[in-house]
Design a protein around this motif. Structure first.
Motif, PDB file in Angstrom:
ATOM      1  N   GLY A  45      -8.943  -3.121  -3.483  1.00 22.65           N
ATOM      2  CA  GLY A  45      -7.625  -3.705  -3.631  1.00 22.65           C
ATOM      3  C   GLY A  45      -6.785  -3.472  -2.387  1.00 22.65           C
ATOM      4  N   VAL A  46      -5.590  -3.981  -2.413  1.00 21.05           N
ATOM      5  CA  VAL A  46      -4.648  -3.827  -1.311  1.00 21.05           C
ATOM      6  C   VAL A  46      -3.390  -3.153  -1.840  1.00 21.05           C
ATOM      7  CG1 VAL A  46      -3.231  -5.026   0.405  1.00 21.05           C
ATOM      8  CG2 VAL A  46      -5.531  -5.877  -0.130  1.00 21.05           C
ATOM      9  N   GLU A  47      -2.998  -2.050  -1.214  1.00 19.06           N
ATOM     10  CA  GLU A  47      -1.799  -1.323  -1.634  1.00 19.06           C
ATOM     11  C   GLU A  47      -0.562  -1.913  -0.967  1.00 19.06           C
ATOM     12  OE1 GLU A  47      -1.964   3.028  -1.834  1.00 19.06           O
ATOM     13  OE2 GLU A  47      -4.053   2.835  -1.130  1.00 19.06           O
ATOM     14  N   THR A  48       0.459  -2.183  -1.763  1.00 19.31           N
ATOM     15  CA  THR A  48       1.743  -2.633  -1.239  1.00 19.31           C
ATOM     16  C   THR A  48       2.850  -1.864  -1.959  1.00 19.31           C
ATOM     17  OG1 THR A  48       2.006  -4.416  -2.865  1.00 19.31           O
ATOM     18  CG2 THR A  48       0.858  -4.953  -0.808  1.00 19.31           C
ATOM     19  N   THR A  49       4.057  -2.001  -1.478  1.00 19.47           N
ATOM     20  CA  THR A  49       5.204  -1.394  -2.145  1.00 19.47           C
ATOM     21  C   THR A  49       6.313  -2.429  -2.289  1.00 19.47           C
ATOM     22  OG1 THR A  49       6.144  -0.595  -0.057  1.00 19.47           O
ATOM     23  CG2 THR A  49       4.715   0.921  -1.286  1.00 19.47           C
ATOM     24  N   LEU A  50       7.130  -2.221  -3.279  1.00 20.21           N
ATOM     25  CA  LEU A  50       8.297  -3.064  -3.502  1.00 20.21           C
ATOM     26  C   LEU A  50       9.492  -2.137  -3.656  1.00 20.21           C
ATOM     27  CD1 LEU A  50       9.190  -6.031  -3.937  1.00 20.21           C
ATOM     28  CD2 LEU A  50       8.856  -5.661  -6.383  1.00 20.21           C
ATOM     29  N   ARG A  51      10.509  -2.330  -2.821  1.00 24.87           N
ATOM     30  CA  ARG A  51      11.667  -1.432  -2.837  1.00 24.87           C
ATOM     31  C   ARG A  51      12.712  -1.920  -3.825  1.00 24.87           C
ATOM     32  NH1 ARG A  51      13.616   1.784   2.307  1.00 24.87           N
ATOM     33  NH2 ARG A  51      11.632   2.704   1.684  1.00 24.87           N
ATOM     34  N   THR A  52      13.197  -1.012  -4.656  1.00 24.82           N
ATOM     35  CA  THR A  52      14.233  -1.333  -5.632  1.00 24.82           C
ATOM     36  C   THR A  52      15.606  -1.337  -4.952  1.00 24.82           C
ATOM     37  OG1 THR A  52      14.653   0.974  -6.219  1.00 24.82           O
ATOM     38  CG2 THR A  52      12.864  -0.166  -7.391  1.00 24.82           C
ATOM     39  N   PRO A  53      16.615  -1.928  -5.595  1.00 23.50           N
ATOM     40  CA  PRO A  53      17.959  -1.937  -5.007  1.00 23.50           C
ATOM     41  C   PRO A  53      18.509  -0.547  -4.713  1.00 23.50           C
ATOM     42  CG  PRO A  53      17.835  -3.567  -6.748  1.00 23.50           C
ATOM     43  CD  PRO A  53      16.555  -2.786  -6.803  1.00 23.50           C
ATOM     44  N   ASP A  54      18.057   0.475  -5.465  1.00 25.78           N
ATOM     45  CA  ASP A  54      18.542   1.830  -5.196  1.00 25.78           C
ATOM     46  C   ASP A  54      17.616   2.602  -4.257  1.00 25.78           C
ATOM     47  OD1 ASP A  54      16.556   1.964  -7.124  1.00 25.78           O
ATOM     48  OD2 ASP A  54      17.450   3.656  -8.191  1.00 25.78           O
ATOM     49  N   GLY A  55      16.713   1.890  -3.575  1.00 27.04           N
ATOM     50  CA  GLY A  55      15.942   2.500  -2.506  1.00 27.04           C
ATOM     51  C   GLY A  55      14.677   3.221  -2.898  1.00 27.04           C
ATOM     52  N   VAL A  56      14.125   2.941  -4.077  1.00 28.53           N
ATOM     53  CA  VAL A  56      12.887   3.579  -4.509  1.00 28.53           C
ATOM     54  C   VAL A  56      11.721   2.621  -4.267  1.00 28.53           C
ATOM     55  CG1 VAL A  56      11.595   4.448  -6.499  1.00 28.53           C
ATOM     56  CG2 VAL A  56      14.005   5.033  -6.228  1.00 28.53           C
ATOM     57  N   ASP A  57      10.642   3.134  -3.695  1.00 25.94           N
ATOM     58  CA  ASP A  57       9.456   2.319  -3.446  1.00 25.94           C
ATOM     59  C   ASP A  57       8.520   2.373  -4.649  1.00 25.94           C
ATOM     60  OD1 ASP A  57      10.165   1.428  -0.910  1.00 25.94           O
ATOM     61  OD2 ASP A  57       9.311   3.197   0.080  1.00 25.94           O
ATOM     62  N   LEU A  58       8.216   1.204  -5.197  1.00 29.71           N
ATOM     63  CA  LEU A  58       7.288   1.079  -6.318  1.00 29.71           C
ATOM     64  C   LEU A  58       5.911   0.713  -5.773  1.00 29.71           C
ATOM     65  CD1 LEU A  58       9.540  -0.988  -8.763  1.00 29.71           C
ATOM     66  CD2 LEU A  58       9.231   1.506  -8.688  1.00 29.71           C
ATOM     67  N   SER A  59       4.894   1.415  -6.216  1.00 32.22           N
ATOM     68  CA  SER A  59       3.535   1.203  -5.730  1.00 32.22           C
ATOM     69  C   SER A  59       2.846   0.106  -6.537  1.00 32.22           C
ATOM     70  CB  SER A  59       2.735   2.503  -5.845  1.00 32.22           C
ATOM     71  OG  SER A  59       1.400   2.315  -5.452  1.00 32.22           O
ATOM     72  N   ILE A  60       2.224  -0.827  -5.821  1.00 25.91           N
ATOM     73  CA  ILE A  60       1.523  -1.941  -6.445  1.00 25.91           C
ATOM     74  C   ILE A  60       0.144  -2.061  -5.803  1.00 25.91           C
ATOM     75  CG2 ILE A  60       1.536  -4.431  -6.873  1.00 25.91           C
ATOM     76  CD1 ILE A  60       4.609  -4.284  -6.661  1.00 25.91           C
ATOM     77  N   LEU A  61      -0.869  -2.203  -6.641  1.00 26.20           N
ATOM     78  CA  LEU A  61      -2.229  -2.416  -6.163  1.00 26.20           C
ATOM     79  C   LEU A  61      -2.607  -3.863  -6.472  1.00 26.20           C
ATOM     80  CD1 LEU A  61      -4.680  -1.002  -4.858  1.00 26.20           C
ATOM     81  CD2 LEU A  61      -5.498  -0.488  -7.173  1.00 26.20           C
ATOM     82  N   GLU A  62      -2.969  -4.619  -5.427  1.00 26.30           N
ATOM     83  CA  GLU A  62      -3.211  -6.045  -5.561  1.00 26.30           C
ATOM     84  C   GLU A  62      -4.689  -6.387  -5.381  1.00 26.30           C
ATOM     85  OE1 GLU A  62      -0.937  -7.940  -2.545  1.00 26.30           O
ATOM     86  OE2 GLU A  62       1.004  -7.254  -3.312  1.00 26.30           O
ATOM     87  N   PHE A  63      -5.140  -7.362  -6.163  1.00 26.10           N
ATOM     88  CA  PHE A  63      -6.454  -7.964  -5.981  1.00 26.10           C
ATOM     89  C   PHE A  63      -6.227  -9.465  -5.846  1.00 26.10           C
ATOM     90  CE2 PHE A  63      -7.228  -3.945  -7.922  1.00 26.10           C
ATOM     91  CZ  PHE A  63      -8.422  -3.506  -7.366  1.00 26.10           C
ATOM     92  N   VAL A  64      -6.226  -9.927  -4.615  1.00 30.63           N
ATOM     93  CA  VAL A  64      -5.860 -11.311  -4.307  1.00 30.63           C
ATOM     94  C   VAL A  64      -7.098 -12.085  -3.877  1.00 30.63           C
ATOM     95  CG1 VAL A  64      -4.416 -12.783  -2.859  1.00 30.63           C
ATOM     96  CG2 VAL A  64      -3.546 -10.583  -3.652  1.00 30.63           C
TER      97      VAL A  64
END
Length: 261
Positions: A45-64
């Motif tokens: 998979g591919v690891e990415t992050t998505l930042r929340t409005p309050d500055g927290v990075d959420l971890s996401i594992l993608e299979f594209v």
């Protein structure tokens, strides 16, 4: 009579202490995150992050995959991390739909900590919005397991995805609380996670899979979800299957294959 008043008073104090303890420790009771080190390698998979409005990075594992027909957003249970989710979604990593595994705050490599239901749902909505911008809502399938059914049903009620699949769902966390702590007022719960209400308001078809031998979340709660919208909800009972076995049951993979083709 004094001893009777003393006993009643002691019971009253104990009741208040129990309610206070449950109120202040409910995050510990409900959520059991397993953090992963920053250098942990999933090796697929591919690891990415998505930042929340309050500055927290959420971890996401993608299979594209090339020329994917849509996206699956998987919302896991209250234990583990994307490492466990990867095991639970083996049947979905090589399909004609891209797969996204999302770790809640404090889980896996995601930062922060869960502090409220509103925050939890806002994070799920943020991830959903990022997929909707890329795929369009009508090409997103939501899959929630156990705790994650609360977020999946919420997203289905506040958006218009293609389909929502709930595996081993509860009627609500309030209903779960009442199985063991029925005397404790519902008002202490910060995370009611009302699945029945959300399924009743869902803007898409809903498929429910539930183990008929589930001794943690009763099968009757899946029946409540079906009855909330019988024209849109399909209930698949899994004979001789417990709570953890539901997400690993071959019927889950077969059901998803039917939705993806």
């Amino acid at each position: 009579m004094k001893w009777l008043k003393w006993i009643v008073g002691l019971l009253g104090v104990g009741y208040v202490v129990l309610c206070a303890l449950l109120f202040f420790t409910q995050e510990v009771l409900i959520f059991h995150p397993r953090a992963l080190p920053a250098d942990y390698n999933f090796e697929e998979g591919v690891e990415t992050t998505l930042r929340t409005p309050d500055g927290v990075d959420l971890s996401i594992l993608e299979f594209v995959h090339p020329a994917a027909e849509g996206a699956i957003l998987y919302l896991h249970g209250n234990r583990g991390s994307n490492r466990r989710s990867l095991y639970q979604t083996r049947a979905l990593t090589d399909t004609n739909y891209d797969l996204y595994l999302f770790d809640y705050r404090g889980y896996g490599k995601s930062g922060g900590a869960i502090e409220s239901e509103a925050q939890l749902m806002a994070d799920a909505q943020l991830v959903y919005d990022s997929l909707a911008a890329e795929y369009g809502e009508d090409r997103i399938i939501l899959v929630g397991y156990s705790l994650g059914t609360g977020m999946a049903s919420y997203l289905s009620a506040h958006n218009t995805p293609q389909h929502c699949v709930l595996v081993a769902p509860y009627a609500s966390v309030t209903a779960m609380k009442n199985l063991w702590f029925w005397a404790v007022p519902d008002a202490i719960l910060k995370y009611p996670l009302e699945n029945v209400a959300n399924v009743a308001a869902a803007n898409c078809p809903v498929t429910v899979l539930h183990g008929q031998a589930d001794d943690f979340i009763p099968y009757s709660m899946a029946e409540e979800l079906r009855d909330a919208a019988p024209d849109r909800v399909r209930l698949i009972g899994l004979p001789e299957t417990g709570h953890r076995g539901a997400i690993l049951h071959r019927q889950f993979g077969q059901t998803m294959a039917g939705l993806l083709h």
